[in-house]
Scaffold this motif. Structure first.
Motif, PDB file in Angstrom:
ATOM      1  N   GLU A  43       0.920  -1.099  -0.116  1.00  0.00           N
ATOM      2  CA  GLU A  43      -0.006   0.123  -0.008  1.00  0.00           C
ATOM      3  C   GLU A  43       0.650   1.351  -0.025  1.00  0.00           C
ATOM      4  O   GLU A  43       2.234   1.231   0.315  1.00  0.00           O
ATOM      5  CB  GLU A  43      -0.905   0.191   1.195  1.00  0.00           C
ATOM      6  N   PRO A  87      -6.606   1.837  -7.271  1.00  0.00           N
ATOM      7  CA  PRO A  87      -7.158   2.089  -5.894  1.00  0.00           C
ATOM      8  C   PRO A  87      -6.737   0.942  -4.922  1.00  0.00           C
ATOM      9  O   PRO A  87      -6.953   1.043  -3.714  1.00  0.00           O
ATOM     10  CB  PRO A  87      -8.639   2.038  -6.398  1.00  0.00           C
ATOM     11  N   TYR A  89      -4.028   0.205  -4.039  1.00  0.00           N
ATOM     12  CA  TYR A  89      -2.899   0.603  -3.372  1.00  0.00           C
ATOM     13  C   TYR A  89      -3.219   1.480  -2.229  1.00  0.00           C
ATOM     14  O   TYR A  89      -2.358   2.028  -1.335  1.00  0.00           O
ATOM     15  CB  TYR A  89      -1.713   1.325  -4.205  1.00  0.00           C
ATOM     16  N   LEU A  90      -4.695   1.677  -1.910  1.00  0.00           N
ATOM     17  CA  LEU A  90      -5.086   2.858  -1.014  1.00  0.00           C
ATOM     18  C   LEU A  90      -4.926   2.003   0.326  1.00  0.00           C
ATOM     19  O   LEU A  90      -5.095   0.890   0.545  1.00  0.00           O
ATOM     20  CB  LEU A  90      -6.288   3.185  -0.989  1.00  0.00           C
ATOM     21  N   CYS A  91      -4.377   2.626   1.279  1.00  0.00           N
ATOM     22  CA  CYS A  91      -4.373   2.419   2.940  1.00  0.00           C
ATOM     23  C   CYS A  91      -5.666   2.883   3.347  1.00  0.00           C
ATOM     24  O   CYS A  91      -6.013   3.933   3.473  1.00  0.00           O
ATOM     25  CB  CYS A  91      -3.156   2.903   3.430  1.00  0.00           C
ATOM     26  N   LEU A  95      -7.441   7.032   5.185  1.00  0.00           N
ATOM     27  CA  LEU A  95      -8.527   7.818   4.394  1.00  0.00           C
ATOM     28  C   LEU A  95      -8.660   8.869   5.009  1.00  0.00           C
ATOM     29  O   LEU A  95      -8.745   9.214   6.254  1.00  0.00           O
ATOM     30  CB  LEU A  95      -9.866   6.925   4.205  1.00  0.00           C
ATOM     31  N   LEU A 133     -14.487  -0.115   0.392  1.00  0.00           N
ATOM     32  CA  LEU A 133     -14.266   1.294  -0.100  1.00  0.00           C
ATOM     33  C   LEU A 133     -15.467   2.099  -0.330  1.00  0.00           C
ATOM     34  O   LEU A 133     -15.806   3.321   0.024  1.00  0.00           O
ATOM     35  CB  LEU A 133     -13.102   1.459  -0.959  1.00  0.00           C
ATOM     36  N   LEU A 209     -11.940   8.226  -4.866  1.00  0.00           N
ATOM     37  CA  LEU A 209     -10.904   7.257  -5.001  1.00  0.00           C
ATOM     38  C   LEU A 209      -9.733   7.968  -5.424  1.00  0.00           C
ATOM     39  O   LEU A 209      -8.658   7.781  -4.776  1.00  0.00           O
ATOM     40  CB  LEU A 209     -11.350   5.938  -5.856  1.00  0.00           C
ATOM     41  N   GLN A 210      -9.770   8.505  -6.460  1.00  0.00           N
ATOM     42  CA  GLN A 210      -8.630   9.342  -7.124  1.00  0.00           C
ATOM     43  C   GLN A 210      -8.173  10.494  -6.182  1.00  0.00           C
ATOM     44  O   GLN A 210      -6.868  10.476  -6.093  1.00  0.00           O
ATOM     45  CB  GLN A 210      -8.856   9.629  -8.546  1.00  0.00           C
ATOM     46  N   GLN A 212      -8.283  10.358  -2.775  1.00  0.00           N
ATOM     47  CA  GLN A 212      -7.619   9.624  -1.801  1.00  0.00           C
ATOM     48  C   GLN A 212      -6.364   9.253  -2.029  1.00  0.00           C
ATOM     49  O   GLN A 212      -5.393   9.369  -1.405  1.00  0.00           O
ATOM     50  CB  GLN A 212      -8.410   8.752  -1.017  1.00  0.00           C
ATOM     51  N   LEU A 213      -6.294   8.893  -3.159  1.00  0.00           N
ATOM     52  CA  LEU A 213      -4.783   8.329  -3.785  1.00  0.00           C
ATOM     53  C   LEU A 213      -3.927   9.281  -3.805  1.00  0.00           C
ATOM     54  O   LEU A 213      -2.772   9.457  -3.326  1.00  0.00           O
ATOM     55  CB  LEU A 213      -5.095   7.427  -5.172  1.00  0.00           C
ATOM     56  N   GLN A 216      -2.693  10.490  -0.592  1.00  0.00           N
ATOM     57  CA  GLN A 216      -1.576   9.601  -0.031  1.00  0.00           C
ATOM     58  C   GLN A 216      -0.389   9.439  -0.456  1.00  0.00           C
ATOM     59  O   GLN A 216       0.596   9.607   0.160  1.00  0.00           O
ATOM     60  CB  GLN A 216      -2.336   8.095   0.175  1.00  0.00           C
TER      61      GLN A 216
END
Length: 609
Positions: A43, A87, A89-91, A95, A133, A209-210, A212-213, A216
């Motif tokens: 992640e 997505p 790879y999101l932790c 969030l 998610l 989603l994008q 949040q990515l 991060q």
């Protein structure tokens, strides 16, 4: 004085910003790493600990394979968007603007179900993670977040089309866009606005989603800067035929063609990748906006970036999509065809690339390389790549190039994500011939059928390591014996003689090259250490090695699992072993390994940091 050529190059301002000094680094795919906090796959937040490991070992570059949203074969070089991040790879724990309290049980269950135990990535984690998610998104408070709204506003030019593509793909039962209904396949502005409105919740889920990515990854870049570590991204040269980009910008692509690579010394049947080549005339007519936007977005996350298939900027090998796939890349042609156009074509695109971003480009200049490539790289001050096993003296492919003679503007590596690992190459490939290339060379001098079978039986060892590799019989100790068996004179068999001279004693020459004279035994940790020290001693400004090559310094890792199991990808093949490798240790274990001090010692010895 040694960096004068770089400080006077087109990229001089980029070098000044990064610092003109010898550096070492590590390269890895995010899906391969994991920590105690990971959920099924590496992640984004795990990169912070990898950055700590870089600082611990004296590496100052962290190079990542592409992080773009994966296509349906999970290859990072066949992405469904050149902008959107994967997505998976999101932790979840990190969030923004999300209350995770109601989901703590589900988060625990997901981590438990996808605990890191197998040595291969289970990509079913993607659907499971996205399902959770989506639930979190439904309760998230994001609409009033200024940074969310700013993100959507600043990136609307690509985000809108990407979200539309995701929605339409779902509405069309996950089929390729070329199989969609006509009003979706060629969507009008009016129809697009209608869907944006009708599917607002799903559209905003993709935006969320994008965002949040984005947040991060930006955090990771800030952390890397604090630790004085440079991040190198990887921007795929091409994009999947099934991508949002191709659907939204059809005029930027030549859809009647497939990109690939012609037959060469590494892959004798060539390659057919499936991605459509660019229609550069149309991209240029739009002032290269597509290229500029891609680079500006990547700039949020990286200090440097790798130009995948750099030689494709000059010309790309293309195959008619109507040709059977079994032909590979054998029946194609370059685009543009005329060689005199290659250099100005590449210069024009590269100038746009350099002017559009503050990131330093690095070039993957492997394969069939046009003569103009190296000259252009030197003028622009862009590092190419030198793979030690393939880097031999000019006009003499028998002798390995002395490390001190490597191009200053280069990244020196033992292996790539598309090659075998360093120990596997030594154990199973060094000193061998590609069977296809040998057979074709024999056909050209009328050695075919039973005659060919007899020649192969006499010349090569039956215990060769690979089906497509031929290992010379020890008794073929000179050219005269070879010619006698072939029953040809030197002028007729010169191509095969060249193959023989370059490969017969390759292992012996390489052992001497790295300082292991006469030692042809299977790879040991000592062999790996000498290889790492040799590549680090090169005159290349960067020495960046796959993380697995560093791990092979550990005797348990080297001896317990065959080195071939750590190969990331085998070009021209589709299989469960491609893009699924997982490291044998967690990041927490990596931080405590005894080899860390040895890695730092190698870097200090060779004045890299």
């Amino acid at each position: 004085m040694q960096f004068t050529s770089l400080s006077n190059s087109v990229s001089s301002a980029k070098w000044e910003r990064l610092g003109l000094r010898r550096r070492s680094g590590v390269a890895l795919p995010l899906f391969s790493i994991y920590s105690k906090r990971s959920t099924g796959i590496g992640e984004i937040s795990d990169l912070r600990q990898i950055i700590d490991w870089c600082a611990l070992t004296g590496n100052t570059i962290l190079q990542l394979l592409p992080l773009n949203e994966l296509g349906y074969d999970f290859s990072p070089y066949n992405s469904i968007s050149t902008f959107a991040i994967e997505p998976m790879y999101l932790c979840i724990d990190k969030l923004r603007k999300s209350d995770l309290t109601p989901f703590k049980k589900e988060i625990r269950e997901l981590k438990k179900k996808y605990s890191i135990s197998a040595d291969r990535v289970d990509y079913s984690i993607k659907k499971a993670k996205l399902d959770l998610l989506r639930k979190i998104f439904e309760t998230a408070d994001y609409s009033s977040a200024d940074n969310f709204n700013l993100f959507v506003k600043d990136n609307f030019h690509w985000l809108k089309y990407f979200a539309l593509y995701k929605v339409l793909r779902k509405l069309n039962n996950d089929r390729n866009w070329e199989q969609w209904e006509l009003n979706y396949k060629y969507i009008s502005s009016l129809n697009a606005e209608r869907i944006l409105s009708e599917q607002k919740n799903e559209i905003f889920f993709q935006y969320w989603l994008q965002w949040q990515l984005f947040e991060q990854l930006k955090t990771v870049k800030r952390y890397a800067k604090q630790k004085n570590i440079l991040l190198m991204g990887d921007i795929p040269f091409l994009v999947s035929r099934e991508s949002a980009d191709v659907w939204a910008y059809k005029n930027y692509f030549k859809l009647n063609l497939s990109s690939g690579a012609p037959p060469d010394m590494y892959l004798s049947e060539g390659q057919r990748w499936g991605m459509p080549p660019y229609n550069w005339a149309n991209i240029e007519a739009d002032n290269f906006g597509y290229v500029k936007h891609r680079l500006k977005y990547a700039e949020n996350f990286y200090d440097m970036f790798r130009i995948d298939h750099f030689v494709g900027l000059f010309r790309v090998w293309t195959i008619d999509v109507k040709l059977p796939k079994g032909y590979g890349g054998q029946h194609g042609k370059f685009d543009p065809e005329e060689e005199y156009l290659w250099e100005p074509h590449g210069r024009r695109i590269l100038r746009v690339v350099c002017d559009a971003t503050s990131m330093l480009p690095c070039a993957e200049d492997l394969g069939t390389v046009p003569d103009c490539s190296d000259k252009v790289l030197r003028e622009f001050g862009i590092p190419g790549i030198n793979v030690m096993r393939w880097t031999k003296k000019e006009n003499n492919n028998f002798e390995f190039l002395p490390a001190e003679d490597y191009r200053l503007n280069s990244v020196a590596v033992l292996s790539t994500h598309d090659s075998s690992t360093f120990p596997d190459w030594w154990n199973n490939e060094a000193g061998t011939l590609d069977e296809f290339s040998f057979r074709k060379a024999c056909e050209r001098i009328d050695i075919t059928g039973n005659h060919y079978a007899d020649v192969v039986r006499i010349l090569f060892n039956e215990k060769s390591g690979s089906v497509k590799k031929l290992l010379w019989n020890d008794s073929i100790s000179n050219v005269y014996i070879l010619l006698k068996i072939l029953n040809k004179d030197f002028s007729a068999a010169h191509e095969i003689v060249s193959m023989y001279l370059s490969s017969y004693s390759e292992k012996k020459r390489f052992a001497e090259y790295i300082g292991m004279k006469g030692d042809l035994k299977p790879a040991s940790t000592g062999f790996v250490q000498k290889g790492l020290n040799k590549i680090s001693s090169s005159s290349s400004i960067f020495s960046i090695q796959l993380i697995t090559e560093y791990l092979f310094l550990d005797n348990k890792i080297l001896k317990t699992i065959p080195a071939c199991n750590y190969r990331i990808n085998t070009p021209g093949t589709i299989g469960e072993n491609n893009w699924t490798i997982r490291l044998p240790v967690s990041i927490e274990e990596l931080m405590e390994m005894k080899i860390n001090s040895l890695i730092k010692k190698i870097n200090l010895k060779n004045d890299r940091g």
